[in-house]
Design a protein around this motif. Sequence first.
Motif, PDB file in Angstrom:
ATOM      1  N   UNK A   9       2.068  -7.123   2.098  1.00 12.77           N
ATOM      2  CA  UNK A   9       2.308  -7.061   0.667  1.00 12.77           C
ATOM      3  C   UNK A   9       1.589  -5.907   0.014  1.00 12.77           C
ATOM      4  N   UNK A  10       1.225  -4.917   0.776  1.00 19.72           N
ATOM      5  CA  UNK A  10       0.480  -3.799   0.229  1.00 19.72           C
ATOM      6  C   UNK A  10       1.202  -2.500   0.551  1.00 19.72           C
ATOM      7  N   UNK A  11       0.789  -1.465  -0.156  1.00 19.77           N
ATOM      8  CA  UNK A  11       1.408  -0.169   0.081  1.00 19.77           C
ATOM      9  C   UNK A  11       0.398   0.748   0.728  1.00 19.77           C
ATOM     10  N   UNK A  19       1.361   6.859  -7.030  1.00 18.64           N
ATOM     11  CA  UNK A  19       1.666   5.988  -8.174  1.00 18.64           C
ATOM     12  C   UNK A  19       0.657   6.182  -9.287  1.00 18.64           C
ATOM     13  N   UNK A  60       9.478   4.576  -2.738  1.00 19.86           N
ATOM     14  CA  UNK A  60       9.835   3.187  -2.426  1.00 19.86           C
ATOM     15  C   UNK A  60      11.005   3.106  -1.443  1.00 19.86           C
ATOM     16  N   UNK A 128       5.726 -11.642  -2.179  1.00 14.23           N
ATOM     17  CA  UNK A 128       5.378 -10.882  -0.983  1.00 14.23           C
ATOM     18  C   UNK A 128       6.377  -9.751  -0.821  1.00 14.23           C
ATOM     19  N   UNK A 129       5.861  -8.584  -0.500  1.00 12.30           N
ATOM     20  CA  UNK A 129       6.755  -7.460  -0.300  1.00 12.30           C
ATOM     21  C   UNK A 129       7.230  -7.446   1.141  1.00 12.30           C
ATOM     22  N   UNK A 130       8.551  -7.544   1.326  1.00 17.41           N
ATOM     23  CA  UNK A 130       9.083  -7.573   2.685  1.00 17.41           C
ATOM     24  C   UNK A 130       9.200  -6.183   3.282  1.00 17.41           C
ATOM     25  N   UNK A 131       9.328  -5.164   2.405  1.00  9.61           N
ATOM     26  CA  UNK A 131       9.503  -3.813   2.923  1.00  9.61           C
ATOM     27  C   UNK A 131      10.927  -3.564   3.354  1.00  9.61           C
TER      28      UNK A 131
ATOM     29  N   UNK B   1      -2.583  -1.152  -3.006  1.00  8.78           N
ATOM     30  CA  UNK B   1      -1.877  -1.356  -4.272  1.00  8.78           C
ATOM     31  C   UNK B   1      -0.727  -2.326  -4.075  1.00  8.78           C
ATOM     32  N   UNK B   2      -0.601  -3.229  -4.990  1.00 14.56           N
ATOM     33  CA  UNK B   2       0.493  -4.187  -4.926  1.00 14.56           C
ATOM     34  C   UNK B   2       1.761  -3.552  -5.495  1.00 14.56           C
ATOM     35  N   UNK B   3       2.906  -3.740  -4.860  1.00 20.02           N
ATOM     36  CA  UNK B   3       4.147  -3.170  -5.423  1.00 20.02           C
ATOM     37  C   UNK B   3       4.499  -3.721  -6.795  1.00 20.02           C
ATOM     38  N   UNK B   4       3.862  -4.832  -7.195  1.00 20.73           N
ATOM     39  CA  UNK B   4       4.138  -5.369  -8.521  1.00 20.73           C
ATOM     40  C   UNK B   4       3.779  -4.368  -9.627  1.00 20.73           C
ATOM     41  N   UNK B   5       2.877  -3.401  -9.289  1.00 22.52           N
ATOM     42  CA  UNK B   5       2.519  -2.408 -10.300  1.00 22.52           C
ATOM     43  C   UNK B   5       3.735  -1.643 -10.793  1.00 22.52           C
ATOM     44  N   UNK B   6       4.707  -1.427  -9.893  1.00 17.29           N
ATOM     45  CA  UNK B   6       5.927  -0.751 -10.326  1.00 17.29           C
ATOM     46  C   UNK B   6       6.649  -1.576 -11.394  1.00 17.29           C
ATOM     47  N   UNK B   7       6.629  -2.898 -11.229  1.00 16.26           N
ATOM     48  CA  UNK B   7       7.317  -3.759 -12.198  1.00 16.26           C
ATOM     49  C   UNK B   7       6.584  -3.721 -13.535  1.00 16.26           C
ATOM     50  N   UNK B   8       5.219  -3.711 -13.468  1.00 14.90           N
ATOM     51  CA  UNK B   8       4.472  -3.588 -14.726  1.00 14.90           C
ATOM     52  C   UNK B   8       4.823  -2.281 -15.423  1.00 14.90           C
ATOM     53  N   UNK B  47      12.321  -1.694  -7.088  1.00 13.57           N
ATOM     54  CA  UNK B  47      11.112  -2.371  -6.608  1.00 13.57           C
ATOM     55  C   UNK B  47      11.436  -3.746  -6.038  1.00 13.57           C
ATOM     56  N   UNK B  51      10.896  -5.420  -2.342  1.00 15.68           N
ATOM     57  CA  UNK B  51      10.182  -6.668  -2.086  1.00 15.68           C
ATOM     58  C   UNK B  51      11.040  -7.648  -1.311  1.00 15.68           C
TER      59      UNK B  51
END
Lengths: 275, 99
Positions: A9-11, A19, A60, A128-131, B1-8, B47, B51
Amino acid sequence: MNGVLAAAGDTSTGEAVGFWILAPVAVVAALGMLFAKKAVHSALLLALTMLCLAVFYLLQDAPFLGVVQVVVYTGAVMMLFLFVLMVVGVDSADSLVETLRGQRVAAVVAAIGFATLLVLGIGNVTMQSAGLDDANASGNVQGLAQLIFSTYLFAFETTSALLITAALGAMILAHRERHQRKLTQRELSEERFRGGRNPAPIPGPGVYARHNAVDTPALLPDGTPAEISVSRVLVARGDVREVPGRGEVVLREPDGEPPAGAAPSVRTIPLDEDE
Amino acid sequence: MNPMNYVYLSSFLFAIGAAGVLLRRNAIVVFMCVELMLNACNLAFVTFARMQGNLDGQVIAFFVMVVAAAEVVVGLSIIVVIFRTRRSASVDGANLLKY
């Protein structure tokens, strides 16, 4: 990006750096678009925001959309906006008069409240990020093509009808019907001399002045600036160079009255005054 | 970094666009703010596609871009027509239906 990191779940660090550099740029450019006085500045700042978004798409795992964003949005849509701005007139400034009382404050409160609601709502959800490593296994463009031409085939075909309708609509809206007969050269000439206006060619900018740039008004024999020698657009934008000791050139309505609010000390030269 | 930041980020951009639609009086700038809102939605779509691990969100974003392009063409020609008849691109000018 990286399969292991995406599963957690991380980049990747590179994406995070990209970013955190570009997200403030995008937000500041969007705010600048909101507060810029001139519409051209708004358009250019919006193009910057869209370029930042294109980089986010590339980060992304959406290379196709990233390229399409640059080509379609910053390349076509924003240039169309600039083109229309030139047609409509760069000097069409925003009127800052509030037509509804309290509307501006209410709008700002509504926008901030909306953003707060969205952020709080999203913050409550853990995802959760699946990617996209599996989906992009055979290439991003191939994967998109497979979806567009199977699941979304009908929607894709409908867009063709939409695009043709839009092109037709633009042609019909932009078409202007001629209601009157076209004036001949003789009629135009007679109108020019009988109208009581100055029939001679208007002076070019910079005649007898210190510079011959387009923003320098020509000087009359008594040393006063001839306001008809500079473009009205430049006068409206306030880009006309001042003649030392002679005050600035002001925009005048065609009927000869200076606009309301013009400084009384400024001297205006009537169009048909013979010097 | 959490991908949720893109949503924010996309929520902020959407809110800025909405504020612009409400605040600005020049029809072209209002239209640009609508474009910003569409772009913010696209970022959220991309995004969420990432996910969820499938490409459907990217396809939707692609369709949004097509619709936005068609919308810009028609909207800008409407603005040009309004400007031609009223000599102004202010959204306050076109109030003939008010009374």
